[in-house]
Scaffold this motif. Structure first.
Motif, PDB file in Angstrom:
ATOM      1  N   VAL A   2       0.824  -1.211   0.000  1.00  0.00           N
ATOM      2  CA  VAL A   2       0.000   0.000   0.000  1.00  0.00           C
ATOM      3  C   VAL A   2       0.859   1.262   0.000  1.00  0.00           C
ATOM      4  O   VAL A   2       0.482   2.267  -0.611  1.00  0.00           O
ATOM      5  CB  VAL A   2      -1.002  -0.002   1.178  1.00  0.00           C
ATOM      6  N   LYS A   3       2.005   1.228   0.662  1.00  0.00           N
ATOM      7  CA  LYS A   3       2.883   2.400   0.653  1.00  0.00           C
ATOM      8  C   LYS A   3       3.394   2.681  -0.758  1.00  0.00           C
ATOM      9  O   LYS A   3       3.334   3.812  -1.244  1.00  0.00           O
ATOM     10  CB  LYS A   3       4.071   2.187   1.597  1.00  0.00           C
ATOM     11  N   CYS A   4       3.907   1.655  -1.404  1.00  0.00           N
ATOM     12  CA  CYS A   4       4.463   1.840  -2.749  1.00  0.00           C
ATOM     13  C   CYS A   4       3.377   2.204  -3.753  1.00  0.00           C
ATOM     14  O   CYS A   4       3.580   3.065  -4.616  1.00  0.00           O
ATOM     15  CB  CYS A   4       5.200   0.577  -3.193  1.00  0.00           C
ATOM     16  N   ALA A   5       2.228   1.566  -3.648  1.00  0.00           N
ATOM     17  CA  ALA A   5       1.133   1.868  -4.575  1.00  0.00           C
ATOM     18  C   ALA A   5       0.732   3.327  -4.477  1.00  0.00           C
ATOM     19  O   ALA A   5       0.503   4.000  -5.492  1.00  0.00           O
ATOM     20  CB  ALA A   5      -0.055   0.961  -4.282  1.00  0.00           C
ATOM     21  N   ASN A   6       0.647   3.857  -3.260  1.00  0.00           N
ATOM     22  CA  ASN A   6       0.215   5.236  -3.096  1.00  0.00           C
ATOM     23  C   ASN A   6       1.292   6.218  -3.555  1.00  0.00           C
ATOM     24  O   ASN A   6       0.975   7.271  -4.115  1.00  0.00           O
ATOM     25  CB  ASN A   6      -0.173   5.494  -1.644  1.00  0.00           C
ATOM     26  N   LEU A   7       2.553   5.893  -3.316  1.00  0.00           N
ATOM     27  CA  LEU A   7       3.632   6.764  -3.805  1.00  0.00           C
ATOM     28  C   LEU A   7       3.614   6.844  -5.331  1.00  0.00           C
ATOM     29  O   LEU A   7       3.785   7.921  -5.918  1.00  0.00           O
ATOM     30  CB  LEU A   7       4.990   6.256  -3.323  1.00  0.00           C
ATOM     31  N   LEU A   8       3.401   5.709  -5.983  1.00  0.00           N
ATOM     32  CA  LEU A   8       3.344   5.699  -7.447  1.00  0.00           C
ATOM     33  C   LEU A   8       2.115   6.452  -7.945  1.00  0.00           C
ATOM     34  O   LEU A   8       2.185   7.195  -8.936  1.00  0.00           O
ATOM     35  CB  LEU A   8       3.333   4.254  -7.950  1.00  0.00           C
ATOM     36  N   ARG A   9       1.004   6.297  -7.278  1.00  0.00           N
ATOM     37  CA  ARG A   9      -0.226   7.007  -7.651  1.00  0.00           C
ATOM     38  C   ARG A   9      -0.075   8.510  -7.438  1.00  0.00           C
ATOM     39  O   ARG A   9      -0.616   9.322  -8.184  1.00  0.00           O
ATOM     40  CB  ARG A   9      -1.385   6.462  -6.824  1.00  0.00           C
ATOM     41  N   TRP A  10       0.679   8.895  -6.400  1.00  0.00           N
ATOM     42  CA  TRP A  10       0.807  10.299  -6.027  1.00  0.00           C
ATOM     43  C   TRP A  10       1.488  11.126  -7.104  1.00  0.00           C
ATOM     44  O   TRP A  10       1.270  12.335  -7.182  1.00  0.00           O
ATOM     45  CB  TRP A  10       1.565  10.405  -4.703  1.00  0.00           C
ATOM     46  N   ARG A  11       2.300  10.497  -7.901  1.00  0.00           N
ATOM     47  CA  ARG A  11       2.954  11.218  -9.005  1.00  0.00           C
ATOM     48  C   ARG A  11       1.931  11.868  -9.926  1.00  0.00           C
ATOM     49  O   ARG A  11       2.181  12.917 -10.514  1.00  0.00           O
ATOM     50  CB  ARG A  11       3.857  10.260  -9.807  1.00  0.00           C
TER      51      ARG A  11
END
Length: 358
Positions: free
Chosen positions: A306-315
């Motif tokens: 969930v951390k990595c998914a949200n960081l990638l989405r945040w871009r």
């Protein structure tokens, strides 16, 4: 405290820009200056809009603000907050600039906060101190034994007033403008490790109706499943309506929040989630609010997922934000290991203090 200093309760303005908002804007400036001085970073600053939105909505939490004036100018403040549904504690935040320290201002404000806590019938006072990334001079170790914070004037005031340092939290930052290759690699590995029993779901608030109850349940577990040392924390009760109120406050304050969550397919319940938030200025620092893997779902790389998914989405949400700022307990090695692996680095620290009233 001498006769030139006046202690009173601050009245909240209608809006951050209304004619009656000068004291409130001075409070926001004081808060941000104290945070900058104590932590050595601007990353913890709040805007008037986001702070006022949280203060004016009293359905789930109430905050009273007491200020001290000198010749009409605000020279100190303390907030006394408490949840409406949870009965045990009050949370206080003392704000006095270094040049005004030692004149009785901090003592008067702390005494007023304790008086208010007793009036509210609360048996515990809790507060957080901010500290730079590299402590110079003497340090204090919390009751957990994990981490240290600088022995500051505020730390000494709290200690001498009956507070105990219960826990240390690490404030870490992730560079959003750097390479995301490590995040992508970790994301793919965690998705494989999670397996077919977990499905990634993502949204920008407001939360879709079909996810609100599950999200509410997961948010309630923040009060039971996160390391808290000996801090007395009530189990929180959340439902879809409370989620809606929280999100309305965020939106009213000009904030945007992205949520990445892992859905447990066999039960249809959320098993983990991560929140990223930014204010109306999309070039500002991003804040990570809650991250949690529910206890019964740990061991499946869901925190990393969930951390990595949200960081990638945040871009896509805030491509010009420079970094993410987050806090984690020093004893929460599971989450700190994830942070360190994907590139979060320490910036500052916070101490969690508690006083039990008798």
């Amino acid at each position: 405290m001498n006769d030139t200093l006046q202690l009173e309760q601050l009245a909240l303005p209608a809006t951050p820009d209304s004619d009656d908002a000068s004291d409130f804007r001075a409070l926001v400036e004081l808060n941000n200056t104290v945070c900058r001085n104590d932590a050595g970073t601007d990353d913890l600053a709040q805007t008037p809009a986001e702070l006022l939105a949280g203060l004016r909505d009293t359905a789930d939490a109430v905050q009273r603000i007491f200020i001290i004036r000198e010749a009409g100018a605000l020279v100190g403040a303390i907030t006394v907050g408490h949840a409406t549904a949870e009965p045990t504690s009050s949370q206080i935040d003392l704000m006095v600039l270094p040049e005004n320290w030692g004149r009785g201002i901090e003592d008067a404000l702390l005494a007023r906060a304790e008086e208010e806590t007793r009036i509210l019938g609360r048996k515990v006072m809790q507060t957080w101190t901010l500290h730079p990334g590299h402590a110079e001079g003497p340090t204090i170790t919390p009751a957990t034994g994990w981490g240290v914070v600088a022995d500051t004037a505020l730390s000494r005031l709290l200690s001498n007033s009956g507070f105990t340092l219960e826990q240390v939290e690490r404030n870490s930052a992730f560079d959003l403008q750097g390479s995301m290759n490590g995040v992508r690699t970790a994301f793919e590995a965690s998705r494989v490790a999670a397996g077919s029993d977990y499905r990634l779901v993502e949204w920008t608030i407001p939360t879709p109706p079909e996810l609100k109850e599950g999200y509410a349940w997961a948010l309630s577990r923040m009060s039971t499943d996160v390391p808290a040392g000996a801090l007395e924390i009530d189990e929180e009760i959340w439902d879809a309506a409370r989620v809606e109120r929280r999100e309305a406050r965020l939106i009213e304050g000009g904030q945007t929040m992205s949520v990445a969550a892992a859905l447990h397919v066999p039960t249809g319940r959320l098993a983990a989630f991560n929140e990223l938030v930014i204010d109306a200025d999309r070039t500002a620092v991003t804040h990570q609010y809650c991250t949690l893997v529910l206890q019964e779902h740990r061991g499946h790389s869901l925190g990393m997922l969930v951390k990595c998914a949200n960081l990638l989405r945040w871009r896509d949400v805030a491509p010009d934000s420079p970094r993410v700022s987050t806090f984690n307990a020093e004893e929460n090695r599971r989450m700190l290991d994830i942070n360190e692996q994907i590139g979060f680095t320490p910036v500052s620290y916070a101490g969690a203090w508690q006083k039990k009233l008798v």
